[in-house]
Write a protein that holds these residues in place. Structure first.
Motif, PDB file in Angstrom:
ATOM      1  N   HIS A  60      40.258  52.303  38.214  1.00  0.00           N
ATOM      2  CA  HIS A  60      39.742  51.018  38.698  1.00  0.00           C
ATOM      3  C   HIS A  60      38.655  51.245  39.750  1.00  0.00           C
ATOM      4  CE1 HIS A  60      39.757  47.362  41.223  1.00  0.00           C
ATOM      5  NE2 HIS A  60      39.953  46.731  40.064  1.00  0.00           N
ATOM      6  N   GLU A  70      37.463  41.690  36.423  1.00  0.00           N
ATOM      7  CA  GLU A  70      38.818  41.865  36.953  1.00  0.00           C
ATOM      8  C   GLU A  70      39.887  41.255  36.057  1.00  0.00           C
ATOM      9  OE1 GLU A  70      40.102  43.682  39.385  1.00  0.00           O
ATOM     10  OE2 GLU A  70      38.164  44.425  40.042  1.00  0.00           O
ATOM     11  N   LYS A  74      43.047  43.251  34.431  1.00  0.00           N
ATOM     12  CA  LYS A  74      44.450  42.826  34.596  1.00  0.00           C
ATOM     13  C   LYS A  74      45.132  42.716  33.225  1.00  0.00           C
ATOM     14  CE  LYS A  74      47.920  40.771  36.872  1.00  0.00           C
ATOM     15  NZ  LYS A  74      49.115  41.532  36.659  1.00  0.00           N
ATOM     16  N   ASP A  78      48.188  45.168  32.037  1.00  0.00           N
ATOM     17  CA  ASP A  78      49.444  44.511  31.656  1.00  0.00           C
ATOM     18  C   ASP A  78      49.875  44.928  30.252  1.00  0.00           C
ATOM     19  OD1 ASP A  78      49.536  43.252  34.105  1.00  0.00           O
ATOM     20  OD2 ASP A  78      48.892  41.290  33.338  1.00  0.00           O
TER      21      ASP A  78
END
Length: 152
Positions: A60, A70, A74, A78
Motif C-alpha cells: 500500500h 483507496e 479496500k 477484503d
C-alpha cells in the motif's frame, strides 16, 4: 546415467521419503490429538495473518494510492482476506478409508481452485485502476508465495 535417469531416481527416492515421513507424522509425536499431520507444520493462523498484514501495508505504501484508488484497495484486500485458506475440519484422516481421504482431498482442491479464481478476479479488478507506474510496482511486489524448501 543421463540427466533424465538421475532426475527420475531422485524423484522416486524423494517420493518414498516423503511418504514415509507423512506416515510417521500421522502416528508419531508430531501428530495432533485429532490424528492429523497439521500439527507437524506449526500454527499458521496468527503468524500468517500478521505477515499478510505487513506485506499489504508495505505494498500500500509503495503504490502511493490516490484517494479514488483507496476504495479499490479496500475491496481487493477484503477479497484476499476472505479467500485465505482455513484449517481443515472434520473427521480425522487416520480413521478414514482411502476412498474417504481421496474424496476429502478432491473437495479441498476444488475449494482451493474456487478461492484462487476469486483472488485472480480481485487482482484483475484492482490492477485495472492502477496507473502504469503503479502496475510496475504491483508486478514486482505481488508475486505470490514461492516455497523453495531448501532449493537454491
Amino acid at each position: 546415467m543421463n540427466s533424465f535417469q538421475k532426475s527420475l531416481v531422485i524423484a522416486v527416492a524423494s517420493l518414498g521419503l516423503g511418504s514415509a515421513a507423512l506416515a510417521a507424522s500421522d502416528t508419531g509425536p508430531a501428530s495432533t490429538a485429532e490424528g492429523s499431520h497439521w500439527g507437524a507444520f506449526g500454527s499458521h493462523g496468527a503468524k500468517s495473518a500478521e505477515r499478510m498484514a505487513k506485506r499489504q501495508a508495505a505494498l500500500h505504501d509503495k503504490l502511493s494510492l490516490s484517494p479514488t484508488q483507496e476504495a479499490a484497495w479496500k475491496t481487493f484486500t477484503d477479497k484476499l482476506q476472505a479467500t485465505a485458506p482455513a484449517r481443515p475440519e472434520g473427521a480425522s484422516t487416520v480413521t478414514m478409508t482411502a476412498p474417504e481421504r481421496a474424496d476429502r482431498m478432491t473437495a479441498f482442491l476444488q475449494a482451493a481452485q474456487q478461492r484462487a479464481a476469486v483472488r485472480a478476479q480481485a487482482v484483475k479488478e484492482f490492477y485495472s485502476v492502477l496507473s502504469p507506474e503503479q502496475q510496475k510496482i504491483f508486478d514486482s511486489q505481488f508475486q505470490g508465495h514461492r516455497h523453495r524448501f531448501g532449493r537454491g
